[in-house]
Design a protein around this motif. Structure first.
Motif, mmCIF file in Angstrom:
data_model
loop_
_atom_site.group_PDB
_atom_site.id
_atom_site.type_symbol
_atom_site.label_atom_id
_atom_site.label_comp_id
_atom_site.label_asym_id
_atom_site.label_seq_id
_atom_site.Cartn_x
_atom_site.Cartn_y
_atom_site.Cartn_z
ATOM 1 N N PRO A 1 0.788 -1.231 0.000
ATOM 2 C CA PRO A 1 0.000 0.000 0.000
ATOM 3 C C PRO A 1 0.821 1.282 0.000
ATOM 4 O O PRO A 1 0.274 2.373 -0.127
ATOM 5 C CB PRO A 1 -0.785 -0.115 1.310
ATOM 6 N N GLN A 2 2.135 1.162 0.149
ATOM 7 C CA GLN A 2 2.951 2.363 0.284
ATOM 8 C C GLN A 2 3.150 3.033 -1.068
ATOM 9 O O GLN A 2 3.694 2.451 -2.004
ATOM 10 C CB GLN A 2 4.320 2.019 0.900
ATOM 11 N N ARG A 3 2.703 4.274 -1.167
ATOM 12 C CA ARG A 3 2.924 5.105 -2.355
ATOM 13 C C ARG A 3 3.690 6.380 -1.980
ATOM 14 O O ARG A 3 3.969 7.205 -2.834
ATOM 15 C CB ARG A 3 1.584 5.521 -2.972
ATOM 16 N N GLU A 4 3.964 6.519 -0.726
ATOM 17 C CA GLU A 4 4.590 7.719 -0.176
ATOM 18 C C GLU A 4 5.898 7.314 0.495
ATOM 19 O O GLU A 4 5.911 6.407 1.333
ATOM 20 C CB GLU A 4 3.620 8.343 0.842
ATOM 21 N N PHE A 5 7.002 7.975 0.140
ATOM 22 C CA PHE A 5 8.315 7.583 0.635
ATOM 23 C C PHE A 5 9.027 8.794 1.237
ATOM 24 O O PHE A 5 8.959 9.914 0.707
ATOM 25 C CB PHE A 5 9.153 6.982 -0.489
ATOM 26 N N TYR A 6 9.719 8.537 2.318
ATOM 27 C CA TYR A 6 10.423 9.592 3.054
ATOM 28 C C TYR A 6 11.680 10.004 2.312
ATOM 29 O O TYR A 6 12.482 9.172 1.890
ATOM 30 C CB TYR A 6 10.756 9.072 4.448
ATOM 31 N N LEU A 7 11.874 11.325 2.172
ATOM 32 C CA LEU A 7 13.084 11.903 1.597
ATOM 33 C C LEU A 7 13.847 12.597 2.720
ATOM 34 O O LEU A 7 13.530 13.740 3.073
ATOM 35 C CB LEU A 7 12.722 12.910 0.493
ATOM 36 N N PRO A 8 14.815 11.933 3.326
ATOM 37 C CA PRO A 8 15.520 12.529 4.473
ATOM 38 C C PRO A 8 16.113 13.893 4.120
ATOM 39 O O PRO A 8 16.778 14.053 3.082
ATOM 40 C CB PRO A 8 16.611 11.501 4.775
ATOM 41 N N GLU A 9 15.862 14.870 4.977
ATOM 42 C CA GLU A 9 16.305 16.228 4.691
ATOM 43 C C GLU A 9 17.818 16.341 4.609
ATOM 44 O O GLU A 9 18.349 17.237 3.925
ATOM 45 C CB GLU A 9 15.752 17.215 5.727
ATOM 46 N N CYS A 10 18.516 15.417 5.275
ATOM 47 C CA CYS A 10 19.980 15.452 5.229
ATOM 48 C C CYS A 10 20.507 15.055 3.854
ATOM 49 O O CYS A 10 21.679 15.297 3.542
ATOM 50 C CB CYS A 10 20.568 14.532 6.293
ATOM 51 N N TRP A 11 19.676 14.426 3.033
ATOM 52 C CA TRP A 11 20.088 14.011 1.692
ATOM 53 C C TRP A 11 19.484 14.889 0.602
ATOM 54 O O TRP A 11 19.764 14.690 -0.590
ATOM 55 C CB TRP A 11 19.700 12.552 1.446
ATOM 56 N N LEU A 12 18.652 15.852 0.978
ATOM 57 C CA LEU A 12 18.056 16.768 0.017
ATOM 58 C C LEU A 12 18.934 18.003 -0.180
ATOM 59 O O LEU A 12 19.696 18.394 0.712
ATOM 60 C CB LEU A 12 16.673 17.207 0.492
ATOM 61 N N LYS A 13 18.795 18.619 -1.341
ATOM 62 C CA LYS A 13 19.441 19.884 -1.631
ATOM 63 C C LYS A 13 18.342 20.936 -1.744
ATOM 64 O O LYS A 13 17.474 20.849 -2.612
ATOM 65 C CB LYS A 13 20.236 19.797 -2.933
ATOM 66 N N LEU A 14 18.378 21.897 -0.839
ATOM 67 C CA LEU A 14 17.314 22.896 -0.762
ATOM 68 C C LEU A 14 17.841 24.268 -1.159
ATOM 69 O O LEU A 14 18.992 24.607 -0.886
ATOM 70 C CB LEU A 14 16.742 22.948 0.660
ATOM 71 N N GLY A 15 16.984 25.055 -1.791
ATOM 72 C CA GLY A 15 17.326 26.430 -2.094
ATOM 73 C C GLY A 15 17.641 26.675 -3.551
ATOM 74 O O GLY A 15 17.760 25.757 -4.373
ATOM 75 N N SER A 16 17.794 27.922 -3.854
ATOM 76 C CA SER A 16 18.022 28.368 -5.229
ATOM 77 C C SER A 16 19.306 27.772 -5.800
ATOM 78 O O SER A 16 20.346 27.715 -5.140
ATOM 79 C CB SER A 16 18.101 29.903 -5.258
ATOM 80 N N GLY A 17 19.199 27.308 -7.046
ATOM 81 C CA GLY A 17 20.368 26.771 -7.733
ATOM 82 C C GLY A 17 20.699 25.339 -7.383
ATOM 83 O O GLY A 17 21.663 24.775 -7.929
ATOM 84 N N GLN A 18 19.932 24.711 -6.487
ATOM 85 C CA GLN A 18 20.193 23.337 -6.068
ATOM 86 C C GLN A 18 19.267 22.372 -6.818
ATOM 87 O O GLN A 18 18.055 22.607 -6.888
ATOM 88 C CB GLN A 18 19.968 23.186 -4.561
ATOM 89 N N THR A 19 19.845 21.313 -7.377
ATOM 90 C CA THR A 19 19.067 20.334 -8.122
ATOM 91 C C THR A 19 19.181 18.964 -7.464
ATOM 92 O O THR A 19 20.286 18.520 -7.126
ATOM 93 C CB THR A 19 19.554 20.235 -9.579
ATOM 94 N N ASN A 20 18.059 18.321 -7.261
ATOM 95 C CA ASN A 20 18.011 16.976 -6.704
ATOM 96 C C ASN A 20 17.803 15.965 -7.825
ATOM 97 O O ASN A 20 17.080 16.227 -8.796
ATOM 98 C CB ASN A 20 16.865 16.855 -5.707
ATOM 99 N N VAL A 21 18.425 14.802 -7.668
ATOM 100 C CA VAL A 21 18.311 13.736 -8.655
ATOM 101 C C VAL A 21 17.675 12.517 -7.995
ATOM 102 O O VAL A 21 18.171 12.025 -6.966
ATOM 103 C CB VAL A 21 19.681 13.363 -9.239
ATOM 104 N N LEU A 22 16.592 12.052 -8.586
ATOM 105 C CA LEU A 22 15.914 10.846 -8.135
ATOM 106 C C LEU A 22 16.055 9.788 -9.224
ATOM 107 O O LEU A 22 15.728 10.040 -10.386
ATOM 108 C CB LEU A 22 14.431 11.129 -7.875
ATOM 109 N N VAL A 23 16.532 8.604 -8.832
ATOM 110 C CA VAL A 23 16.735 7.510 -9.781
ATOM 111 C C VAL A 23 15.930 6.305 -9.330
ATOM 112 O O VAL A 23 15.948 5.943 -8.147
ATOM 113 C CB VAL A 23 18.236 7.142 -9.895
ATOM 114 N N LEU A 24 15.216 5.699 -10.262
ATOM 115 C CA LEU A 24 14.448 4.483 -9.986
ATOM 116 C C LEU A 24 14.994 3.358 -10.844
ATOM 117 O O LEU A 24 15.158 3.518 -12.060
ATOM 118 C CB LEU A 24 12.964 4.674 -10.318
ATOM 119 N N GLY A 25 15.298 2.225 -10.226
ATOM 120 C CA GLY A 25 15.684 1.025 -10.943
ATOM 121 C C GLY A 25 14.627 -0.034 -10.696
ATOM 122 O O GLY A 25 14.486 -0.524 -9.568
#
Length: 875
Positions: free
Chosen positions: A825-849
């Motif tokens: 049933p899980q469709r929602e996944f935690y994105l730990p803030e320590c691994w996120l890039k926040l703010g202007s000019g910052q790009t996050n990359v999500l990869v699914l295999g």
């Protein structure tokens, strides 16, 4: 004579403690006195022979003459021995640390389910809730991931993360710590904590269990683990710290052993106890739900006290009081501890999320207070901190989320259960001295409705603690009752615990074990909400009307006025994995642990072979025998092979098959079968197999099995292999090996695909994934997104909402954030803030295999959004 027996000083790090648990000394003592011998593992004799004669004589003298009991200790059965009672000991009421009676207010927090960068945040929230202790399991397979050469090889053990967690808990936040190193921990964790490679050393494939049994080889490997982990535990225990410093106060051996069926459990328990004490552990050792240590007259096991775990129904909080009274009656010289006070429940693939379990804040409050009514002086909330199964380390059938609907959620948010913990801890702190040595328990409430349960405990100074519980989950109750302290109430019916499979397990308790009070009856006016529970504290010489009700209202958690808008991702890059790279020959019958693979990754097998035209026509079946009933997906000469067994639906779900948990997979049992007719041809052929480890089972026979493909070949039937094929192996899919999961990877030649940006994405649910068609074995998606900076003074956690088919893994900026199972049933996944890039000019990359199922690997829609109603204003 006893006065001359000098115990090790606190802080001493040289040598071993002079402890009753030296089995070799006990064995010699039994021999000379004619007592019956106890069976001891050979591994212990090897260690014990290293000791000198003096410790042996010292122990014998101690056994013969006894030692002075610690303050307040009852002389029941075999006398308890505390190597450093001035530092820590216990009696029939409570634990005493540095001379002070102490209520253990403990929170379960698994360091391996939270990124280390976020430990400090979780510790601070635990501290703010009023706890003085944190508890953790220590999973063997997390710390010894590769197979050692033998029992004496500790080169593969890395306990640095465990030590870092202990250091932060004890030295930075001032917590006592409780450690539970198994070797079996359950915990819905891969293998229950046992390493996958351990199955290589199993002495039998018969119809009885090996792990957790008293077989010498199992004990020897358990001692191997204890020899490693207990050295760290010994160094960090409170008896080695300066006075006033914090350290480990308790250690658990085994885990819920009552649930495991085998003979001679005493042998295993003794071996674990001895391994711990031989490594220098001299703080009290305990078990949970292990009847062999309750009322034990065994010279070793009598030194271990047993605890209870309370997982009870929504309206069954009174059973916690009754069970605690029974536990204390069976162990009158030990305190009443609840090792696992239900803080929620786990989630299963294809089932429901933790938040949908009945265990709400009202339930948590009621079982806490009813445990106190029974005389508990130690409560450990399991779980207090929710977590995540990063890297797919959850046991087979577990979701990636281990949120548990805990007081501190998976993403760090605090909710109603957190406020309950604050209130209960406040009550304990403000009344600790009298509560710890109070007597009493459930009693008759004259004139009460049938749904009202309660009783009274009386402190040494006469303080009365009146506990009341409304077991009606729908209706409040109010009125007056007369508390009858001398009238013991027997359980109204059978008492049950709930096991890991959701089954009710009957718990046997003693009748009429409540402690009576000689105080006269008195009247109390009460007002309880539906499923409400409270305790009225009446000071000495005060009337009930002058008493104070707990838990007191707690300050609400401050939330931001607004949260950032969700970010909908419109496009993704897509590419199928080439499944080609660094191949190595695979010797027949070689398992993945023998190749150094002990985690849950995807592995690729390949065979190239020649066939005659006749053989290509007749050999229409591919039969595969795995080590542990995992799933295999097959491609023949570039074409997807039709699955014959198991069904496509089961392969898509990839869930736990409990019907086969009690039988070992046979050498000629082909648990994956395919129709390869019309795909083979005369001449050279190639078969590629994608092996999916669907999770390491945390119980029963699958816990004792290796992983990988044992053998595979062609046949003209589904019963036996006609032509056994030779195989090569690639121990990871190409995308992982070639760095496709890393944020800096440049995706050249990938196809750009559009994603839906209009349909809402359900945050939970089963069977709502997009329905595509399998056209490859493994497919990759790569997405980019930007997030705003968090406003000053605020904390905002982020989540990934995804609707896709296919099963696999996800990486956020190169970090594995867990498994995606299309069935939900899980469709929602935690994105730990320590691994996120926040703010202007910052790009996050999500990869699914994603491994393609019968529904393909279709990525329909993706959104990154803040968790609703969970942001906080920072103090």
């Amino acid at each position: 004579m006893r006065a001359c027996l000098k115990l090790p000083e606190r802080g001493c790090v040289e040598g071993q403690p002079q402890h009753l648990a030296s089995s070799l000394a006990l064995q010699k003592f039994e021999d000379c006195c004619g007592w019956s011998k106890t069976t001891q593992p050979r591994s212990f004799f090897r260690q014990s022979l290293k000791k000198t004669l003096f410790p042996w004589l010292l122990v014998c003298v101690t056994v013969l003459l006894g030692s002075a009991p610690a303050k307040g200790q009852a002389s029941v059965g075999v006398e308890k021995k505390f190597p450093q009672p001035q530092v820590i000991h216990y009696d029939g009421h409570c634990l005493t640390i540095d001379g002070k009676d102490t209520f253990i207010r403990s929170a379960e927090f698994h360091y391996f389910r939270t990124p280390p960068e976020l430990w400090r945040d979780r510790f601070q929230k635990i501290k703010d809730a009023g706890f003085n202790t944190v508890d953790t399991y220590v999973p063997w397979n997390w710390h010894e991931r590769e197979m050692p050469s033998d029992l004496n090889d500790f080169s593969k053990v890395d306990l640095s993360e465990f030590k870092a967690w202990l250091d932060m808990a004890q030295n930075e936040f001032g917590f006592y710590t409780i450690v539970r190193p198994g070797p079996f921990i359950c915990a819905e964790w891969a293998g229950g904590g046992y390493p996958r490679w351990l199955a290589k050393f199993a002495p039998t494939t018969g119809d009885h269990f090996w792990l957790r049994s008293p077989e010498d080889s199992d004990i020897a490997w358990s001692v191997h683990w204890y020899d490693a982990v207990c050295k760290v535990i010994a160094q960090e225990q409170i008896t080695r710290k300066p006075k006033g410093a914090k350290g480990i106060i308790l250690m658990q051996i085994e885990n819920e052993y009552d649930a495991f069926k085998c003979d001679n459990k005493q042998k295993t328990l003794r071996a674990l106890y001895e391994a711990a004490t031989n490594s220098g552990v001299n703080v009290p050792i305990f078990t949970c739900l292990t009847r062999e240590c309750r009322e034990s007259s065994d010279l070793v096991l009598s030194q271990v006290f047993d605890c209870d775990n309370y997982y009870v129904g929504l309206t069954a909080a009174p059973s916690c009081a009754e069970r605690m009274m029974s536990l204390r009656a069976k162990q009158p010289d030990a305190p009443g501890f609840v090792t696992e006070l239900q803080g929620g429940w786990f989630a299963l693939v294809g089932d429901r999320l933790s938040e949908d379990n009945y265990s709400d804040a009202r339930h948590y409050n009621a079982i806490s207070l009813m445990s106190l009514l029974g005389g508990a002086t130690g409560l450990n909330t399991y779980m207090f901190v929710g977590g995540t199964e990063f890297g797919g380390w959850g046991a087979r059938g577990q979701t990636t989320t281990y949120d548990y609907n805990a007081p501190i959620r998976e993403w760090g948010a605090r909710g109603e259960k957190y406020l309950v913990a604050e209130g209960v801890n406040q009550f304990i702190r403000e009344n600790e001295t009298q509560l710890l040595r109070a007597n009493g328990g459930p009693c008759e409430l004259q004139g009460s409705p049938t749904n009202l349960f309660g009783g009274v405990r009386v402190g040494p100074d006469g303080t009365r603690f009146v506990f009341l519980d409304n077991t009606d989950p729908k209706n409040p109750v109010a009125g007056k009752v007369t508390v009858m302290p001398g009238n013991i109430v027997k359980p109204s019916g059978p008492i049950y615990n709930i096991d890991q499979d959701g089954n009710r397990v009957l718990i046997k308790t003693d009748d009429a074990v409540a402690q009576t009070n000689t105080i006269p009856p008195f009247e109390v006016t009460y007002d309880l909400a539906a499923l409400g529970a409270k305790v009225l504290v009446i000071p000495p010489d005060k009337t009930p009307a002058e008493g104070v009700w707990y838990p007191k209202p707690q300050k609400p958690i401050a939330r931001p006025a607004t949260l950032p808008a969700p970010v909908r991702i419109a496009t993704a890059l897509k590419r199928n994995d080439p499944l080609d790279g660094q191949w190595q020959p695979l010797p027949a019958g070689t398992s993945l642990p023998e190749l150094g693979v002990n985690d849950q990754r995807y592995v690729v097998y390949r065979s190239k072979f020649s066939l005659t035209a006749n053989a290509a026509t007749n050999l229409s079946r591919l039969l595969i025998n795995t080590f542990t009933r995992d799933l295999v997906f097959v491609q023949v000469n570039g074409q997807i092979a039709k699955r014959l067994y198991p069904s496509d639906a089961y392969a898509a779900a990839a869930t736990r098959d409990t019907k086969k948990s009690f039988s070992r997979i046979g050498l000629d049992e082909f648990d994956n079968r395919f129709d390869v007719g019309n795909l083979l041809h005369a001449g050279t052929n190639e078969i590629v197999q994608l092996y999916e480890n669907i999770g390491f089972e945390h119980g029963y026979f699958p816990m004792e099995e290796l992983s990988g493909i044992r053998k595979a070949g062609l046949s003209d039937n589904e019963k036996s292999i006609t032509r056994l094929l030779d195989w090569q192996v690639m121990t990871n899919v190409s995308g992982v090996t070639d760095g496709w999961t890393q944020p800096g990877f440049v995706a050249r030649g990938w196809k750009k695909v559009a994603l839906d940006t209009k349909d809402s994405i359900p945050r939970k649910g089963d069977g709502i994934e997009p329905k595509g068609k399998q056209d490859a074995l493994f497919t990759w998606y790569r997405l980019e997104f930007k997030l705003p900076a968090t406003p000053a003074g605020e904390w905002i956690p982020w989540r990934l909402l995804i609707n896709a088919s296919g099963n696999g893994y996800m990486w956020l900026n190169g970090h594995d954030i867990g498994r995606h199972w299309e069935i939900g049933p899980q469709r929602e996944f935690y994105l730990p803030e320590c691994w996120l890039k926040l703010g202007s000019g910052q790009t996050n990359v999500l990869v699914l295999g994603l491994c393609q199922t019968m529904n393909g690997a279709e990525l329909h829609s993706v959104e990154v959004a803040p968790y609703p109603d969970s942001g906080e204003l920072l103090p």
